[in-house]
Scaffold this motif. Structure first.
Motif, PDB file in Angstrom:
ATOM      1  N   ASP B  32       0.774  -1.312  -0.063  1.00 47.65           N
ATOM      2  CA  ASP B  32       0.059  -0.115  -0.091  1.00 47.65           C
ATOM      3  C   ASP B  32       0.869   1.065   0.034  1.00 47.65           C
ATOM      4  OD1 ASP B  32      -2.301  -1.592   0.090  1.00 47.65           O
ATOM      5  OD2 ASP B  32      -2.795  -1.351   2.155  1.00 47.65           O
ATOM      6  N   LEU B  33       2.141   1.204   0.171  1.00 47.86           N
ATOM      7  CA  LEU B  33       3.089   2.010  -0.089  1.00 47.86           C
ATOM      8  C   LEU B  33       3.907   2.256  -1.178  1.00 47.86           C
ATOM      9  CD1 LEU B  33       4.551   2.067   3.654  1.00 47.86           C
ATOM     10  CD2 LEU B  33       2.971   3.724   2.884  1.00 47.86           C
ATOM     11  N   MET B  34       3.493   3.178  -1.917  1.00 46.13           N
ATOM     12  CA  MET B  34       4.044   3.522  -3.230  1.00 46.13           C
ATOM     13  C   MET B  34       5.475   3.856  -3.205  1.00 46.13           C
ATOM     14  SD  MET B  34       1.980   2.652  -5.407  1.00 46.13           S
ATOM     15  CE  MET B  34       1.047   1.523  -4.181  1.00 46.13           C
ATOM     16  N   SER B  35       6.101   4.284  -1.964  1.00 47.16           N
ATOM     17  CA  SER B  35       7.541   4.669  -2.061  1.00 47.16           C
ATOM     18  C   SER B  35       8.031   3.218  -1.925  1.00 47.16           C
ATOM     19  CB  SER B  35       7.920   5.273  -0.821  1.00 47.16           C
ATOM     20  OG  SER B  35       8.156   6.534  -1.025  1.00 47.16           O
ATOM     21  N   ASP B  36       7.586   2.226  -1.187  1.00 55.76           N
ATOM     22  CA  ASP B  36       8.319   0.822  -1.202  1.00 55.76           C
ATOM     23  C   ASP B  36       8.496   0.523  -2.297  1.00 55.76           C
ATOM     24  OD1 ASP B  36       8.758   1.078   1.707  1.00 55.76           O
ATOM     25  OD2 ASP B  36       6.854  -0.236   2.236  1.00 55.76           O
ATOM     26  N   LEU B  38       8.622   1.824  -5.062  1.00 56.57           N
ATOM     27  CA  LEU B  38       9.505   2.718  -5.943  1.00 56.57           C
ATOM     28  C   LEU B  38      11.024   2.257  -5.390  1.00 56.57           C
ATOM     29  CD1 LEU B  38       7.948   6.015  -5.709  1.00 56.57           C
ATOM     30  CD2 LEU B  38       8.468   5.036  -7.738  1.00 56.57           C
ATOM     31  N   ALA B  39      11.009   1.604  -4.173  1.00 54.03           N
ATOM     32  CA  ALA B  39      12.290   1.211  -3.657  1.00 54.03           C
ATOM     33  C   ALA B  39      12.827  -0.005  -4.397  1.00 54.03           C
ATOM     34  CB  ALA B  39      12.186   1.240  -2.043  1.00 54.03           C
ATOM     35  N   ASP B  40      12.203  -0.995  -4.514  1.00 57.01           N
ATOM     36  CA  ASP B  40      12.401  -2.263  -4.734  1.00 57.01           C
ATOM     37  C   ASP B  40      12.449  -2.892  -6.110  1.00 57.01           C
ATOM     38  OD1 ASP B  40      13.246  -2.259  -1.882  1.00 57.01           O
ATOM     39  OD2 ASP B  40      11.514  -2.968  -1.210  1.00 57.01           O
ATOM     40  N   LEU B  51      -4.443   0.219  -2.201  1.00 62.67           N
ATOM     41  CA  LEU B  51      -4.568   1.737  -2.343  1.00 62.67           C
ATOM     42  C   LEU B  51      -5.321   2.017  -3.777  1.00 62.67           C
ATOM     43  CD1 LEU B  51      -3.350   4.262  -1.019  1.00 62.67           C
ATOM     44  CD2 LEU B  51      -1.423   3.993  -2.635  1.00 62.67           C
ATOM     45  N   GLN B  55      -2.079   7.954  -7.931  1.00 58.81           N
ATOM     46  CA  GLN B  55      -0.540   7.829  -7.769  1.00 58.81           C
ATOM     47  C   GLN B  55      -0.260   6.359  -7.994  1.00 58.81           C
ATOM     48  OE1 GLN B  55      -2.148   9.980  -5.726  1.00 58.81           O
ATOM     49  NE2 GLN B  55      -1.283  11.919  -6.638  1.00 58.81           N
ATOM     50  N   THR B  59       2.753   5.773 -10.401  1.00 60.47           N
ATOM     51  CA  THR B  59       4.035   4.934  -9.761  1.00 60.47           C
ATOM     52  C   THR B  59       4.380   3.806 -10.702  1.00 60.47           C
ATOM     53  OG1 THR B  59       3.487   5.439  -7.563  1.00 60.47           O
ATOM     54  CG2 THR B  59       4.740   3.475  -7.961  1.00 60.47           C
TER      55      THR B  59
END
Lengths: 332, 121
Positions: B32-36, B38-40, B51, B55, B59
């Motif tokens: 549910d975390l787009m930054s996660d 993006l990180a991996d 979500l 966005q 993403t």
């Protein structure tokens, strides 16, 4: 004499880059040492084998007794005393460093004395390492190559550096600009998706375009989440080098070191509901860029990123594209 | 695993399927975390998320991920479908919870994207 001439230029810069580092973080270890009763010929052999120019002489308790330098060795050779014990030839009055010494004091020390190497001792006076100028240089380079974290008062120091660009030297068509709307969270990320299209049009290698857009996306979202007023994206592309600047007039980052840590977030509940605020933003930006400069101050935040084309595909735009790029056209 | 099979397993509705979409997914990611994300994520996967907003699609465009399943019965609106359509992204929605949907796909042989290295892909 030479000491008087040496000032401490840009001491601020050392301080901000290396303030937390201690001698024990980058000295050479374990130290190559010899006991006092060892022969000078052994010292010669060790220096040759390890390509070093000095050896701390350490007593049975591990404490510093002296140091044999290249000069001592030459004298012993000249006098044909190479078989004698190092204790007969070593320097006894040795300048050494404490392992907990901070870099700022270290630099002062290096400017005061003119030795090539310094034994490093711990709180019990035991020799735990050796520090050479080479160790210091390597450590500083490592720090410089990594990430620059600065506030605005360092801007002056940074500006002449090669990684900051001069916008006037870029063709208009190779420039991307976008105004970030900080009032509409729905639009967060719009600039980055447009940016990716821009890069594709310019023939920037796909994998590098991907990295650049992801980094920009995080920066853009940060602006929407944390800044108020205006945010701006400007990007310049030339010769496979991409410079991206994201600036805003928000409150800046209170503790940059802290903010760089994965998982650290100050995002609001609303932002979290949207899938943001995982605290990976700055960490992701660092991961996907080749150089990163963050300038935080009361006037807002400025994030400068450099992404180098390193994909195998051609980084420079093809001739036909180039002609097109130079020709005037609208910015869509 | 093809989209049709995924839809069948998750009892999902296919909202958008780009013309000629024929990808065979071996890996998936659930977050549910787009930054996660993006990180991996380093390859094209099936994304499962609870979500639902624009966005997610942005993403995916940036990460070059081509299929998404919105879980918990969240149905994508026209704005999302339009953006996904333009980007050639397959959009599904399932009434299942994220955990259940992930579990079913795992049991059917789908793996997490970072298993890539371990499985020697």
């Amino acid at each position: 004499m030479g000491t008087d001439k040496k000032k401490l230029p840009r001491f601020d810069l050392y301080d901000s880059l290396l303030y937390a580092d201690r001698v024990s973080d980058f000295m050479s270890r374990p130290p190559i040492t010899l006991p006092p009763e060892a022969a000078m010929s052994q010292a010669k052999e060790l220096m040759r084998r390890h390509r070093i120019t000095g050896i701390p002489i350490v007593d049975a308790d591990g404490r510093l007794a002296g140091l044999v330098s290249l000069e001592n060795l030459i004298i012993a050779l000249e006098k044909n005393e190479i078989r004698e014990a190092v204790s007969e030839h070593m320097v006894r009055n040795v300048v050494c460093l404490r392992d907990t010494m901070r870099v700022t004091s270290l630099i002062e020390c290096l400017m005061t004395y003119d030795y090539g190497r310094y034994p490093v001792i711990d709180e019990d006076d035991r020799v735990v390492g050796v520090l050479t100028h080479g160790d210091v240089i390597l450590h500083v380079l490592e720090r410089l190559g990594n990430v620059y974290l600065h506030d605005r008062k360092r801007e002056e120091v940074l500006t002449p550096s090669h990684y900051l660009f001069n916008p006037s030297s870029y063709e208009p068509a190779q420039t991307f600009a976008y105004q970030i709307d900080t009032t509409d969270i729905d639009r967060a990320g719009e600039g980055s998706t447009l940016f990716k299209k821009f890069l594709q049009k310019q023939g920037f290698p796909p994998e590098d375009a991907r990295r650049a857009s992801i980094a920009l996306y995080e920066a853009e979202v940060n602006v929407v989440l944390h800044a108020y007023g205006k945010g701006r994206i400007t990007a310049h592309l030339r010769d496979g080098q991409l410079f991206v600047v994201v600036s805003d007039s928000g409150p800046g980052i209170e503790d940059i070191e802290q903010a760089m840590k994965p998982g650290y977030s100050t995002a609001t509940e609303e932002a979290r509901m949207r899938g943001f605020g995982a605290g990976m933003g700055l960490a992701n930006i660092r991961k996907y860029t080749d150089k990163l400069v963050i300038l935080s101050g009361s006037a807002g935040l400025k994030v400068e990123m450099m992404i180098l084309a390193r994909d195998r595909q051609p980084a420079v735009v093809s001739p036909e594209r180039e002609t097109k790029a130079v020709a005037p056209r609208d910015s869509s | 695993m093809k989209i049709e099979k995924i839809a069948e397993l998750l009892e999902a509705e296919i909202h958008h399927l780009p013309v000629g979409f024929d990808k065979d997914f071996k890996f998936a990611g659930a977050s549910d975390l787009m930054s996660d994300v993006l990180a991996d994520v380093s390859l094209d996967i099936l994304l499962l998320t609870g979500l639902l907003n624009i966005q997610v699609i942005r993403t995916m465009i940036l990460m070059e991920i081509s299929a998404v399943v919105f879980t918990r019965g969240k149905t994508p609106g026209p704005e999302i479908l339009e953006a996904a359509g333009k980007a050639g992204i397959a959009v599904l929605s399932s009434r299942m919870k994220l955990f259940t949907a992930s579990g079913i796909l795992y049991a059917s042989g789908m793996r997490n994207f970072d298993d890539e290295a371990r499985l020697g892909r």
